[in-house]
Design an enzyme around this catalytic site. Structure first.
Site, short mmCIF file in Angstrom:
data_model
loop_
_atom_site.label_atom_id
_atom_site.label_comp_id
_atom_site.label_asym_id
_atom_site.label_seq_id
_atom_site.Cartn_x
_atom_site.Cartn_y
_atom_site.Cartn_z
N PHE A 149 -0.31 62.83 -4.02
CA PHE A 149 -1.28 63.92 -4.14
C PHE A 149 -2.59 63.46 -4.78
O PHE A 149 -3.61 64.10 -4.61
CB PHE A 149 -0.68 65.08 -4.96
CG PHE A 149 -0.70 64.85 -6.45
CD1 PHE A 149 -1.85 65.14 -7.19
CD2 PHE A 149 0.39 64.31 -7.13
CE1 PHE A 149 -1.89 64.91 -8.57
CE2 PHE A 149 0.35 64.09 -8.49
CZ PHE A 149 -0.79 64.37 -9.22
N LYS A 173 1.98 61.05 6.66
CA LYS A 173 2.69 62.17 6.00
C LYS A 173 2.02 62.31 4.63
O LYS A 173 2.36 61.61 3.69
CB LYS A 173 4.17 61.82 5.86
CG LYS A 173 5.12 63.00 5.77
CD LYS A 173 4.84 63.98 4.65
CE LYS A 173 5.27 63.50 3.30
NZ LYS A 173 4.80 64.37 2.20
N GLU A 176 2.38 67.16 0.19
CA GLU A 176 2.43 68.59 0.50
C GLU A 176 1.63 69.40 -0.51
O GLU A 176 1.45 70.60 -0.36
CB GLU A 176 3.88 69.09 0.60
CG GLU A 176 4.74 68.93 -0.65
CD GLU A 176 5.39 67.55 -0.80
OE1 GLU A 176 4.70 66.52 -0.54
OE2 GLU A 176 6.56 67.49 -1.20
N ARG A 177 1.15 68.73 -1.60
CA ARG A 177 0.41 69.50 -2.62
C ARG A 177 -1.06 69.65 -2.27
O ARG A 177 -1.72 70.58 -2.70
CB ARG A 177 0.57 68.82 -3.97
CG ARG A 177 2.05 68.85 -4.41
CD ARG A 177 2.21 68.34 -5.79
NE ARG A 177 3.17 67.25 -5.82
CZ ARG A 177 3.46 66.55 -6.90
NH1 ARG A 177 2.87 66.81 -8.03
NH2 ARG A 177 4.34 65.58 -6.86
N SER A 226 5.30 57.67 -6.66
CA SER A 226 5.98 57.33 -7.92
C SER A 226 7.02 56.23 -7.68
O SER A 226 7.51 56.06 -6.56
CB SER A 226 6.64 58.58 -8.48
OG SER A 226 7.56 59.09 -7.53
N CYS A 281 -3.47 56.17 -10.55
CA CYS A 281 -2.50 55.07 -10.76
C CYS A 281 -3.17 53.93 -11.51
O CYS A 281 -2.50 53.05 -12.03
CB CYS A 281 -1.98 54.58 -9.43
SG CYS A 281 -3.29 53.95 -8.40
N GLU A 385 5.51 56.61 -17.37
CA GLU A 385 4.22 57.06 -16.84
C GLU A 385 4.10 58.56 -17.06
O GLU A 385 4.98 59.32 -16.64
CB GLU A 385 4.15 56.75 -15.34
CG GLU A 385 2.83 57.15 -14.72
CD GLU A 385 2.78 56.93 -13.21
OE1 GLU A 385 3.75 57.26 -12.52
OE2 GLU A 385 1.74 56.41 -12.74
P1 NAD Z 1 5.59 61.28 -5.34
O1 NAD Z 1 6.39 60.03 -5.39
O2 NAD Z 1 6.18 62.52 -5.90
O3 NAD Z 1 5.21 61.62 -3.82
C1 NAD Z 1 4.64 60.67 -2.97
C2 NAD Z 1 5.03 61.00 -1.54
O4 NAD Z 1 6.45 60.92 -1.42
C3 NAD Z 1 4.64 62.40 -1.09
O5 NAD Z 1 4.16 62.34 0.22
C4 NAD Z 1 5.93 63.18 -1.18
O6 NAD Z 1 6.02 64.21 -0.23
C5 NAD Z 1 6.99 62.13 -0.91
N1 NAD Z 1 8.25 62.41 -1.61
C6 NAD Z 1 8.40 63.03 -2.81
N2 NAD Z 1 9.71 63.10 -3.14
C7 NAD Z 1 10.39 62.50 -2.14
C8 NAD Z 1 11.78 62.25 -1.90
N3 NAD Z 1 12.71 62.64 -2.77
N4 NAD Z 1 12.13 61.60 -0.77
C9 NAD Z 1 11.20 61.20 0.11
N5 NAD Z 1 9.87 61.42 -0.06
C10 NAD Z 1 9.46 62.05 -1.17
O7 NAD Z 1 4.18 60.96 -6.03
P2 NAD Z 1 3.01 61.96 -6.40
O8 NAD Z 1 3.44 62.80 -7.55
O9 NAD Z 1 2.50 62.64 -5.18
O10 NAD Z 1 1.88 60.94 -6.87
C11 NAD Z 1 1.80 60.43 -8.17
C12 NAD Z 1 2.47 59.09 -8.27
O11 NAD Z 1 1.89 58.17 -7.35
C13 NAD Z 1 2.27 58.44 -9.65
O12 NAD Z 1 3.48 57.84 -10.04
C14 NAD Z 1 1.20 57.39 -9.40
O13 NAD Z 1 1.22 56.29 -10.28
C15 NAD Z 1 1.55 56.96 -8.02
N6 NAD Z 1 0.42 56.30 -7.37
C16 NAD Z 1 0.47 54.95 -7.27
C17 NAD Z 1 -0.59 54.28 -6.70
C18 NAD Z 1 -0.57 52.79 -6.58
O14 NAD Z 1 -1.45 52.27 -5.95
N7 NAD Z 1 0.39 52.09 -7.13
C19 NAD Z 1 -1.71 54.99 -6.23
C20 NAD Z 1 -1.71 56.38 -6.34
C21 NAD Z 1 -0.63 57.03 -6.92
#
Ligand code: NAD
Length: 500
Positions: A149, A173, A176-177, A226, A281, A385
């Site tokens: 998101f 994909k 969804e937020r 994450s 991130c 984090e």
């Molecule tokens: P998230 O992991 O909750 O979601 C990321 C994606 O995964 C979304 O599209 C979501 O729909 C999907 N998802 C969520 N739960 C899932 C599941 N159980 N099974 C399959 N798919 C699932 O992350 P977020 O809260 O949207 O974003 C924040 C996180 O992203 C933080 O941890 C941040 O550090 C990380 N991030 C990392 C980078 C990097 O370059 N390393 C860059 C941006 C964000």
């Protein structure tokens, strides 16, 4: 209520599952739309369209693909302001920050316009007598991107411009937020001339993700999110025979040496820790002060800067920091603050005291900037984090202790050092266990022509995103060895071929 749907084969497609999720305006706390959550059948439909588009897209010359990408670049540039407003509405970040995100994404599109140069293979003449070898990079097929998101425009643009420029077709994909911006640029891409089915957006949650991970026609998956989900994506995607790059969470440290330019360090630190409400991130969430003198100076300056931090909705041109993404996340971050206090850290500035009184925004997901001193490596607020506007300061005796601390941390996304000493800077850059390092730069996000990625639990897979690593990820190497009739010997050859 407005329902956000899929974009497949050049048009909006209604999601068949009947399931939806609420989309909030984080500044007002109100539900502004609903997003459909795709079923496996919705995913299968998108993959079928992308697979059929791959047949012709992969055969179009790289230069023609690049020209379409150039038109997309122009459209992005013409619409940056509108895009930033849309991002800000669903994510909450302030307009100027959202604008910055679009520009950083646009830079990858610009890099992808030059892909024909990077797709050039290598050639060796006379690898054997009258035998030549050359190598090619060919596209993989249908590839997918699953994104978080916090950068709804930039992170997808780390992926799809390069994937498409290399001749693949793409299914995104998004989170969804904040799902609307993906549909916005999908439409711009159709307008730019990308053929139908080349770029598709599938909205959804775990069901859609699993549908992509297990689909036999998806050849590669790029993920950013994450760490627990990144690990899951890597394991399931790999088990289903896909190439996977999965970027995870972070805990980025900034080291401040006694000889640092303190004003530059504090200025950089404030933006890096509290910009985008810490939901980056590459946010700095830990500052390491070398020596108590540095720590006291930082404490004074951070406390003073926080007292004038302007918090407000993204539409307020004076706001420097917006709200968090949703109520659940706000409560999660507040729990971390609570745990820091319980574990004995010194809460110097408590963001929970902040109250938004601007009319219409009283129920927004706002939290003030928070600052802890005397944090230790055993505390939860240090280890995990938080992804909010919470900065922890750890005091160490010397440079070596600081390096050990950073290297022992689970995450290794980015890190930085503020110093005037070349020796310390070089030793730091050389020895530190992180993928991206800044020297007197608080957030060292590489430019589009370099590659973005962390180490340790911040990345699963081999290739980083964009830059030449992006080209490698989205192509497969083929090496062709050629002998023309002049060199062909008569008779059968049963021995292992050697080149002499
Ligand atoms: P998230 O992991 O909750 O979601 C990321 C994606 O995964 C979304 O599209 C979501 O729909 C999907 N998802 C969520 N739960 C899932 C599941 N159980 N099974 C399959 N798919 C699932 O992350 P977020 O809260 O949207 O974003 C924040 C996180 O992203 C933080 O941890 C941040 O550090 C990380 N991030 C990392 C980078 C990097 O370059 N390393 C860059 C941006 C964000």
């Amino acid at each position: 209520m407005h329902i956000i749907n899929n974009y497949i084969d050049g048009k909006t497609v209604k999601i068949s599952s009947g399931r939806t999720s609420d989309v909030f305006n984080p500044a007002s706390g109100k539900i502004i739309a609903k997003v459909g959550l795709s079923s496996t059948e919705d995913v299968d439909f998108a993959v079928a369209k992308a697979k059929s588009a791959f047949e012709s897209w992969s055969k179009i010359t790289p230069l023609k693909r690049s020209r379409i990408m150039n038109r997309f670049r122009d459209l992005l540039e013409q619409n940056t302001d509108e895009m930033a407003a849309l991002i800000s509405r669903e994510h909450g970040k302030v307009h100027s920050d959202a604008l910055g995100e679009v520009i950083r994404g646009l830079e990858v599109v610009e890099f992808a316009c030059g892909a024909p140069h990077l797709l050039k293979g290598e050639m060796s003449e006379n690898v054997g007598t009258d035998i030549d070898s050359h190598s090619l990079r060919q596209p993989l097929g249908v590839v997918a991107g699953i994104t978080p998101f916090n950068f709804p425009a930039m992170v997808p643009m780390w992926m799809f411009p390069i994937a498409l420029a290399c001749g693949n077709t793409f299914i995104l994909k998004p989170s969804e937020r904040d799902p609307s911006i993906a549909i916005y640029y999908a439409k711009l891409m159709t307008e730019a001339g990308f053929p139908d089915g080349v770029f598709n957006v599938v909205q959804g949650d775990k069901s859609a993700v699993d549908g992509l991970l297990k689909h036999p026609d998806i050849k590669a998956v790029s993920f950013v999110g994450s760490t627990p989900i990144a690990k899951y994506i890597y394991e399931i995607g790999s088990a289903h025979g896909k190439r996977v790059q999965a970027l995870g969470g972070a805990k980025n440290h900034m080291l401040v040496m006694p000889d640092a330019d303190m004003e530059a360090a504090v200025n950089g630190l404030m933006g890096a820790a509290y910009g985008s409400a810490g939901e980056r991130c590459m946010a700095i969430s830990v500052v390491i002060a070398v020596g108590d003198d540095v720590a006291e100076k930082l404490k004074k300056a951070i406390t003073s800067s926080l007292s004038s931090l302007k918090i407000g909705p993204g539409t307020d041109p004076n706001a420097e920091m917006g709200p968090l993404i949703n109520q659940q996340h706000l409560e999660r971050v507040e729990k971390y603050i609570h745990s820091g206090v319980n574990q004995g850290a010194e809460l110097v500035v408590d963001g929970r005291e902040f109250k938004m009184d601007k009319e219409g925004y009283e129920n927004g997901f706002f939290l003030g900037g928070t600052f802890f001193d005397n944090v230790t490596s055993e505390m939860k607020i240090y280890k995990e984090e938080i992804f909010g506007p919470v900065l922890s300061m750890v005091r160490v005796a010397d440079f070596e202790e600081a390096v050990r601390l950073i290297n022992n941390h689970e995450f290794g996304n980015g890190t930085s050092i503020f110093t005037r000493d070349g020796d310390s800077a070089r030793t730091f850059a050389h020895n530190i266990q992180a993928g991206m390092v800044g020297i007197n730069i608080p957030i060292p996000v590489p430019m589009a022509f370099h590659s973005f990625g962390g180490w340790k639990s911040s990345l699963f897979g081999i290739n980083h995103m964009h830059g030449t690593d992006g080209i490698r990820f989205y192509t497969q190497l083929k090496t062709i060895t050629t002998k023309w009739p002049k060199g062909i010997r008569s008779g059968n050859e049963f021995i292992m071929p050697t080149m002499d």
